[in-house]
Write a protein that holds these residues in place. Structure first.
Motif, PDB file in Angstrom:
ATOM      1  N   SER A 265      50.707  62.424   1.183  1.00 24.56           N
ATOM      2  CA  SER A 265      49.565  62.155   0.320  1.00 24.56           C
ATOM      3  C   SER A 265      49.457  60.671  -0.003  1.00 24.56           C
ATOM      4  O   SER A 265      48.369  60.081   0.042  1.00 24.56           O
ATOM      5  CB  SER A 265      49.694  62.972  -0.976  1.00 24.56           C
ATOM      6  OG  SER A 265      48.658  62.667  -1.880  1.00 24.56           O
TER       7      SER A 265
ATOM      8  N   ILE B 206      46.049  67.171  -0.307  1.00 21.68           N
ATOM      9  CA  ILE B 206      47.485  67.331  -0.067  1.00 21.68           C
ATOM     10  C   ILE B 206      48.250  67.280  -1.386  1.00 21.68           C
ATOM     11  O   ILE B 206      49.202  68.034  -1.609  1.00 21.68           O
ATOM     12  CB  ILE B 206      48.002  66.237   0.890  1.00 21.68           C
ATOM     13  CG1 ILE B 206      47.396  66.421   2.287  1.00 21.68           C
ATOM     14  CG2 ILE B 206      49.511  66.257   0.975  1.00 21.68           C
ATOM     15  CD1 ILE B 206      47.895  67.625   3.046  1.00 21.68           C
ATOM     16  N   LYS B 207      47.822  66.391  -2.287  1.00 22.86           N
ATOM     17  CA  LYS B 207      48.456  66.294  -3.609  1.00 22.86           C
ATOM     18  C   LYS B 207      48.298  67.609  -4.373  1.00 22.86           C
ATOM     19  O   LYS B 207      49.233  68.081  -5.029  1.00 22.86           O
ATOM     20  CB  LYS B 207      47.813  65.153  -4.397  1.00 22.86           C
ATOM     21  CG  LYS B 207      48.511  64.816  -5.701  1.00 22.86           C
ATOM     22  CD  LYS B 207      49.811  64.088  -5.456  1.00 22.86           C
ATOM     23  CE  LYS B 207      50.409  63.577  -6.736  1.00 22.86           C
ATOM     24  NZ  LYS B 207      51.675  62.869  -6.524  1.00 22.86           N
TER      25      LYS B 207
ATOM     26  N   SER C  68      44.189  62.905   0.846  1.00 21.27           N
ATOM     27  CA  SER C  68      45.330  62.658  -0.042  1.00 21.27           C
ATOM     28  C   SER C  68      45.227  63.506  -1.306  1.00 21.27           C
ATOM     29  O   SER C  68      46.232  64.028  -1.805  1.00 21.27           O
ATOM     30  CB  SER C  68      45.416  61.171  -0.411  1.00 21.27           C
ATOM     31  OG  SER C  68      44.280  60.764  -1.158  1.00 21.27           O
TER      32      SER C  68
END
Length: 597
Positions: free
Chosen positions: A276, A310-311, A307
């Motif tokens: 991320s 994914i975070k 990002s």
């Protein structure tokens, strides 16, 4: 080069001062936290026996700044670790400028004698070309970069696009170093490939279940009603106990499926957090070259970025990680916490199943390009080759080998303007023939990869390169040296017969047979290569092969590396000259070593 040395030295000095300053702050924060802890203990001792509510209020006044300072301490420690990693990177880059690449991965597992040229050109392993260039921090980036070198580009437009991306990344050392230091925290392993594949598994148990979606709201709602009922004596006190048993059954009825879902992504939490951060550093409209813009665009969709997605996944996994803690069990019984996180995780997988491979590919692509950008930055005297349109062309001035010390490296030219055309290189032992072949091969490869080459000027046509410089016998395959070489040469002939356009580099054809056979076979092979309109370089000790220029003046050109003997001393200039070699040094060296001739 002095400017590059100074850059890394200045970075080391700056980051060392930063670490020193952070260390002092960390020590100060630690001292204050210790003082707060001791103050809380003394306060508790002095107020012992007083009203507990008052004591807890006073302790709370200690706890709040202690917690805040602990978070600040962790932040300072992370900054210190980051700065220390930058010091190490810049130190390793300084060593690399002096040809010590031991800190970097040479991908020794990629080396293969079956490959067209990787073993001959020392492409992989210790002190290899790949090790000198490789700065990848993800497994996917490493694999992609290795693939670029094993399968270089053969399309002019693709090479030029990559050159533009490398040129843009080369001066962005802060971005490249941030990317490296961020990624090196969690490099991952080959098992990550399987774990990431699980993210594209669309099997769902909770996300598409109407019953579970109802349960996650009914369970907490009934708890609220029961608690209110008990408070106003509207519900028997036995009801909460019975309902608790029902909730226990419901909460863990699908416990195995929740565990399986968690186990499929459990070990990915740390690596996903790093991915991320890596993706975050390359998102946005900060690039100009087409290839980098494409990578950045791959990581954006709608109002969200890769990002951020994914975070979010990392947070969902972290939530399931706490399911067996005391708080996790209580929350699961009161509002089906595990099921809620399972639904969120499955929804994420359904939404982004097709995005993950694209994101990883974009990340790998940028990772590999950073290595080429770093290589360009470290060698400001290298040039980006021009790419020719027609087969075949390789014209270059002052070509050197990137792995030879720049202070002693002797540079030579190459001139192949059309097809068919072969350079026949004759010369004595140790005069520089093999080094010249590898110099040409390595710079040709760099040109086709899209990287800068060690030359004053260079024009190449991106044909497929095939070499035969280091053929060996095999006890495992029960192959003799000679048979192994014949197989290699047959492979070249077969590919030429199939119409492939090759750039061929051969060193001492048919070394494994007697001199008469070798001479006849070598002459026949060269004639056949010329008949297929191929191009390349052939090095040999056999001066008779030099006579082929007379028979094929428009297809063959003789060059030589001489061993000069003067005043009973042997010397080498390592400079390429026209013509056939005049001096050989075997007998001279034998005499010098006391062997009777």
């Amino acid at each position: 080069m002095e400017e590059i040395y100074n850059y890394y030295k200045e970075n080391i000095e700056a980051y060392t001062k930063q670490v020193s300053g952070l260390q002092k702050k960390i020590h100060l924060i630690g001292s204050i936290r210790l003082a707060l802890a001791l103050g809380a203990i003394v306060t508790l001792w002095l107020l012992w026996g007083h009203n507990w509510l008052f004591i807890l209020s006073i302790l709370f006044l200690y706890a709040v700044p202690f917690a805040i300072l602990m978070l600040y301490h962790n932040k300072l420690f992370n900054r210190k670790t980051y700065a220390e990693s930058l010091i190490q990177l810049n130190t390793d880059e300084l060593k690399g400028l002096d040809y010590d690449f031991s800190a970097f991965d040479g991908a020794e597992d990629k080396s293969s004698g079956e490959h067209d040229f990787s073993l001959d050109l020392d492409l992989f392993g210790q002190r290899s070309l790949f090790q000198s260039i490789n700065r990848t921090v993800t497994l996917f980036g490493r694999e992609l970069l290795a693939n670029w070198f094993m399968n270089p580009l053969t399309d002019k437009d693709s090479i030029l696009k990559r050159q533009e991306a490398v040129k843009e990344l080369a001066p962005q050392s802060l971005l490249r170093q941030h990317f490296y230091v961020t990624g090196i925290q969690q490099k991952g392993s080959k098992s990550d490939l399987n774990m990431l594949a699980s993210l594209t598994n669309e099997e769902t148990i909770f996300a598409n279940s109407f019953l579970w979606k109802v349960f996650i709201w009914i369970i907490p709602a009934l708890w609220i009603l029961i608690i209110i009922g008990c408070a106003f004596n509207l519900v028997s006190y036995s009801v909460p106990g019975i309902y608790l048993i029902i909730c226990l059954f419901v909460a863990y009825f699908r416990g195995k499926q929740v565990n399986d879902l968690y186990n499929s992504v459990d070990k990915m939490n740390k690596i996903l957090s790093v991915y991320s951060e890596l993706m975050k550093s390359i998102e946005g409209d900060q690039f100009q070259s087409a290839e980098l813009v494409s990578i950045s665009n791959e990581l954006s969709f709608g109002k969200k970025t890769a990002s951020q997605a994914i975070k979010q996944l990392s947070l969902y996994i972290g939530g399931l990680d706490q399911r067996f803690s005391f708080a996790g069990i209580i929350l699961n019984l009161f509002y089906l916490r595990d099921t809620r996180h399972a639904i969120l995780l499955e929804k994420w997988k359904l939404e982004h199943a097709d995005d993950v491979p694209r994101w990883i590919n974009a990340l790998a692509h940028f990772d590999a390009l950073c290595s080429l950008g770093n290589f360009s930055f470290n060698h400001p005297d290298y040039i980006y080759p021009d790419i020719a349109d027609t087969y075949f062309c390789m014209e270059g001035k002052a070509l050197g080998h990137p792995l030879l010390n720049r202070n002693v490296c002797v540079k030579n030219d190459i001139d192949i303007k059309r097809s068919p055309w072969f350079l026949i290189i004759t010369g004595a032992n140790m005069a520089g023939k093999s080094t010249y072949l590898r110099t040409i091969g390595v710079n040709y490869l760099l040109a086709c990869v899209g990287a800068p080459a060690y030359a004053k000027s260079l024009v190449v046509y991106p044909a497929k390169m095939v070499t035969s410089l280091r053929t060996s016998d095999s006890l495992v395959s029960n192959e003799s040296y000679f048979f192994a070489e014949l197989k290699r040469l047959k492979m070249i002939i077969d590919r030429l017969q199939q119409g492939e356009k090759l750039f061929i580099i051969l060193d001492e054809i048919l070394k494994g047979t007697n001199s008469i056979d070798k001479q006849k076979g070598s002459i026949a092979l060269i004639k056949q290569l010329v008949s297929y309109k191929a191009c390349g370089i052939i090095a040999t000790h056999d001066l008779v092969l030099g006579t082929l220029e007379n028979e094929f003046p428009e297809q063959i050109k003789n060059y030589r590396f001489e061993a000069d003997i003067k005043d009973d001393e042997l010397s080498f200039s390592y400079q390429l000259r026209e013509g056939i070699a005049e001096n050989m040094n075997a007998c001279f060296l034998m005499k010098k070593m006391g062997i009777t001739i």
